[in-house]
Design a protein around this motif. Structure first.
Motif, mmCIF file in Angstrom:
data_model
loop_
_atom_site.group_PDB
_atom_site.id
_atom_site.type_symbol
_atom_site.label_atom_id
_atom_site.label_comp_id
_atom_site.label_asym_id
_atom_site.label_seq_id
_atom_site.Cartn_x
_atom_site.Cartn_y
_atom_site.Cartn_z
ATOM 1 N N ILE A 1 3.117 15.426 -2.743
ATOM 2 C CA ILE A 1 3.541 14.023 -2.702
ATOM 3 C C ILE A 1 4.979 13.914 -2.202
ATOM 4 O O ILE A 1 5.304 13.072 -1.356
ATOM 5 N N ARG A 2 5.845 14.782 -2.705
ATOM 6 C CA ARG A 2 7.242 14.775 -2.273
ATOM 7 C C ARG A 2 7.363 15.120 -0.789
ATOM 8 O O ARG A 2 8.111 14.454 -0.044
ATOM 9 N N LEU A 3 6.648 16.150 -0.359
ATOM 10 C CA LEU A 3 6.677 16.538 1.048
ATOM 11 C C LEU A 3 6.178 15.393 1.926
ATOM 12 O O LEU A 3 6.779 15.085 2.968
ATOM 13 N N GLY A 4 5.098 14.762 1.507
ATOM 14 C CA GLY A 4 4.559 13.641 2.272
ATOM 15 C C GLY A 4 5.547 12.504 2.397
ATOM 16 O O GLY A 4 5.705 11.916 3.479
ATOM 17 N N ALA A 5 6.227 12.177 1.295
ATOM 18 C CA ALA A 5 7.202 11.079 1.321
ATOM 19 C C ALA A 5 8.358 11.392 2.273
ATOM 20 O O ALA A 5 8.815 10.510 3.029
ATOM 21 N N VAL A 6 8.831 12.637 2.258
ATOM 22 C CA VAL A 6 9.948 13.025 3.145
ATOM 23 C C VAL A 6 9.526 12.947 4.605
ATOM 24 O O VAL A 6 10.258 12.412 5.456
ATOM 25 N N VAL A 7 8.334 13.478 4.926
ATOM 26 C CA VAL A 7 7.862 13.462 6.315
ATOM 27 C C VAL A 7 7.611 12.023 6.787
ATOM 28 O O VAL A 7 7.946 11.655 7.915
ATOM 29 N N ALA A 8 7.034 11.195 5.901
ATOM 30 C CA ALA A 8 6.793 9.794 6.256
ATOM 31 C C ALA A 8 8.104 9.069 6.526
ATOM 32 O O ALA A 8 8.217 8.291 7.490
ATOM 33 N N LEU B 1 5.714 7.611 19.787
ATOM 34 C CA LEU B 1 4.551 8.456 19.528
ATOM 35 C C LEU B 1 4.850 9.461 18.420
ATOM 36 O O LEU B 1 4.047 9.659 17.500
ATOM 37 N N ALA B 2 6.019 10.080 18.489
ATOM 38 C CA ALA B 2 6.418 11.054 17.475
ATOM 39 C C ALA B 2 6.578 10.390 16.112
ATOM 40 O O ALA B 2 6.177 10.951 15.087
ATOM 41 N N GLY B 3 7.180 9.189 16.105
ATOM 42 C CA GLY B 3 7.400 8.494 14.840
ATOM 43 C C GLY B 3 6.099 8.138 14.144
ATOM 44 O O GLY B 3 5.941 8.365 12.940
ATOM 45 N N LEU B 4 5.143 7.586 14.889
ATOM 46 C CA LEU B 4 3.859 7.230 14.294
ATOM 47 C C LEU B 4 3.093 8.467 13.839
ATOM 48 O O LEU B 4 2.469 8.473 12.774
ATOM 49 N N GLY B 5 3.134 9.523 14.652
ATOM 50 C CA GLY B 5 2.454 10.756 14.278
ATOM 51 C C GLY B 5 3.031 11.360 13.015
ATOM 52 O O GLY B 5 2.290 11.791 12.120
ATOM 53 N N LEU B 6 4.371 11.393 12.926
ATOM 54 C CA LEU B 6 5.025 11.926 11.725
ATOM 55 C C LEU B 6 4.719 11.081 10.493
ATOM 56 O O LEU B 6 4.487 11.611 9.403
ATOM 57 N N PHE B 7 4.715 9.765 10.671
ATOM 58 C CA PHE B 7 4.401 8.897 9.538
ATOM 59 C C PHE B 7 2.972 9.151 9.055
ATOM 60 O O PHE B 7 2.715 9.220 7.850
ATOM 61 N N GLY B 8 2.037 9.308 9.998
ATOM 62 C CA GLY B 8 0.659 9.626 9.619
ATOM 63 C C GLY B 8 0.561 10.958 8.905
ATOM 64 O O GLY B 8 -0.135 11.082 7.885
ATOM 65 N N LEU B 9 1.278 11.978 9.415
ATOM 66 C CA LEU B 9 1.285 13.283 8.755
ATOM 67 C C LEU B 9 1.844 13.183 7.336
ATOM 68 O O LEU B 9 1.351 13.842 6.414
ATOM 69 N N GLY B 10 2.879 12.357 7.169
ATOM 70 C CA GLY B 10 3.466 12.191 5.844
ATOM 71 C C GLY B 10 2.542 11.481 4.877
ATOM 72 O O GLY B 10 2.467 11.823 3.695
ATOM 73 N N CYS B 11 1.819 10.499 5.384
ATOM 74 C CA CYS B 11 0.873 9.770 4.530
ATOM 75 C C CYS B 11 -0.287 10.657 4.091
ATOM 76 O O CYS B 11 -0.850 10.477 2.997
ATOM 77 N N ALA B 12 -0.654 11.618 4.944
ATOM 78 C CA ALA B 12 -1.878 12.390 4.759
ATOM 79 C C ALA B 12 -2.069 12.992 3.361
ATOM 80 O O ALA B 12 -3.131 12.832 2.758
ATOM 81 N N PRO B 13 -1.084 13.705 2.795
ATOM 82 C CA PRO B 13 -1.353 14.384 1.526
ATOM 83 C C PRO B 13 -1.186 13.514 0.280
ATOM 84 O O PRO B 13 -1.581 13.932 -0.820
ATOM 85 N N VAL B 14 -0.616 12.322 0.429
ATOM 86 C CA VAL B 14 -0.229 11.544 -0.750
ATOM 87 C C VAL B 14 -1.441 11.067 -1.545
ATOM 88 O O VAL B 14 -1.553 11.302 -2.761
ATOM 89 N N TYR B 15 -2.368 10.389 -0.887
ATOM 90 C CA TYR B 15 -3.553 9.831 -1.565
ATOM 91 C C TYR B 15 -4.353 10.927 -2.275
ATOM 92 O O TYR B 15 -4.644 10.812 -3.472
ATOM 93 N N PRO B 16 -4.720 12.028 -1.572
ATOM 94 C CA PRO B 16 -5.481 13.070 -2.275
ATOM 95 C C PRO B 16 -4.727 13.698 -3.438
ATOM 96 O O PRO B 16 -5.325 13.997 -4.479
ATOM 97 N N ALA B 17 -3.422 13.906 -3.272
ATOM 98 C CA ALA B 17 -2.648 14.572 -4.322
ATOM 99 C C ALA B 17 -2.522 13.709 -5.576
ATOM 100 O O ALA B 17 -2.602 14.216 -6.705
ATOM 101 N N ILE B 18 -2.329 12.406 -5.408
ATOM 102 C CA ILE B 18 -2.237 11.511 -6.562
ATOM 103 C C ILE B 18 -3.541 11.540 -7.350
ATOM 104 O O ILE B 18 -3.550 11.629 -8.582
ATOM 105 N N ILE B 19 -4.659 11.475 -6.632
ATOM 106 C CA ILE B 19 -5.962 11.499 -7.297
ATOM 107 C C ILE B 19 -6.186 12.822 -8.000
ATOM 108 O O ILE B 19 -6.606 12.880 -9.168
ATOM 109 N N HIS B 20 -5.911 13.929 -7.310
ATOM 110 C CA HIS B 20 -6.202 15.253 -7.872
ATOM 111 C C HIS B 20 -5.381 15.542 -9.114
ATOM 112 O O HIS B 20 -5.822 16.292 -9.999
#
Length: 388
Positions: free
Chosen positions: A272-279, A297-316
């Motif tokens: 979650i922390r890593l995702g927030a920093v990357v986002a 393009l880089a900004g949107l891609g990085l924001f998507g990468l940052g968002c990626a782990p947050v939802y699964p990690a909160i649930i898990h």
């Protein structure tokens, strides 16, 4: 046995993602058939979301009575029936009617399977689970495009309904596989039903729900307004803005696949922390004054990468933080918080943009990510203090 069951669960989450992109990809043609304005799709979407929120809140009771596999099988077949209903609709009110069972089915699957994976599998499997949801959302526009070339939007809904029926048949044939987790699930279902009031009384839970609301609001806002931001605030053509906005979806889906390889090592809180920093880094790049197409393009891609782990990690992290016997009730309320956030926050930004312009989107998203991080961190601190 656990591996085979995991493969079945991944298939179920593809089925969950399959219908999610159908309405958007088919609506330009559908609205002409139903003689509706472009905005009418919002009404159908709101009905689906309302059903999803209701079934998410009821998922604890349904799972306690019918088990996870029973709820999952029933929901997949209900989803198939709703999609078939869409395909034979000849009036707009029929679409609205069939949107109800579709929303109910989606909420049940989402809550039940998320809780099941959180209880029985490691963090990496949760990341890959949500990656497979992304696969479903990518496939369905392709199916609709094929259907529009062959016949019409009805064929697209019919094709996805048949896929859902096929997945339902696989679930029925593999029902005995779920017995591998029967003891753990029965232990998790042994506690009393929490309900919404009970969930809100648990220390750390309200901040968890607030953090999840903020995250899903940020994700939903970026998905809805990325193209408009690039066109209205950065001067991109409509065609290039749409193409660049797809980078957000690529970042989220690819990020969840990549996250699976490091999630067990970093843990849920670390992800979650890593995702927030990357986002946050992605938003900083996106907001750079004078940034060209490469930076966008880089900004949107990085924001998507940052968002990626947050939802699964909160649930898990939910069973570990609050106990297996409470996880289904809490995850059900989390799902409801997620859908409320993704429904209400994007229109809120739209109202703000009407007055202040679209250029403030990175700042708006940054505030939501900051709120999410603060609330989730407070939840972890509360849980840690309670455990001492």
């Amino acid at each position: 046995m656990y591996t085979l069951l995991l493969a079945v669960i991944y298939l179920v989450f593809i089925s969950l993602g399959l219908p999610d992109s159908l309405l958007g990809s088919g609506w330009p043609t559908m609205r002409l058939v139903f003689d509706q304005p472009l905005s009418a799709a919002g009404m159908v979407s709101m009905i689906i979301t309302g059903g999803t929120i209701c079934s998410s809140l009821l998922s604890e009771r349904l799972t306690a009575r019918f088990t996870t596999r029973g709820v999952t099988v029933g929901s997949v077949f209900l989803s198939a029936a709703a999609l078939l209903g869409f395909s034979v609709s000849t009036r707009f009110w029929m679409l609205c009617l069939w949107a109800v069972p579709y929303g109910l089915a989606a909420g049940c699957i989402d809550s039940a399977i998320n809780n099941f994976v959180a209880l029985h599998y490691r963090s990496r499997h949760m990341s890959w689970l949500h990656c497979f949801w992304g696969v479903g959302t990518v496939l369905s526009p392709c199916i609709m495009s094929w259907a529009l070339r062959r016949s019409g939007w009805q064929l697209g809904y019919r094709a996805v309904a048949l896929l859902q029926l096929g997945i339902g048949a696989v679930l029925v044939l593999t029902l005995p596989v779920w017995n591998a987790c029967r003891a753990t699930e029965e232990s998790a279902r042994a506690g009393s039903v929490l309900g919404v009031r009970g969930a809100l009384k648990i220390k750390g839970a309200p901040t968890l729900f607030a953090g999840f609301f903020a995250y899903c609001g940020a994700e939903g806002t970026s998905m809805l307004w990325a193209s408009s931001y690039l066109a209205g605030a950065r001067g991109f053509s409509a065609q290039r803005a749409a193409a660049f906005a797809a980078m957000l979806y690529v970042g989220i889906t690819a990020g969840r696949f990549i996250s699976g390889f490091i999630a067990d090592r970093l843990g849920d809180r670390g992800m979650i922390r890593l995702g927030a920093v990357v986002a946050a880094a992605g938003l900083a790049v996106l907001a750079l004054p004078g940034g060209g197409e490469t930076m966008a393009l880089a900004g949107l891609g990085l924001f998507g990468l940052g968002c990626a782990p947050v939802y699964p990690a909160i649930i898990h992290a939910t069973p570990q933080n609050f106990g297996a016997e409470r996880s289904q009730g809490l995850i059900g309320v989390q799902m409801a918080s997620a859908y409320v956030g993704s429904t209400l926050v994007p229109p809120l930004f739209g109202l703000i943009a009407n007055r202040a312009g679209l250029s403030g989107m990175p700042l708006f998203l940054a505030l939501l990510i900051a709120l999410m991080t603060g609330m989730i961190e407070k939840t972890f601190r509360t849980v840690s203090a309670k455990a001492e």
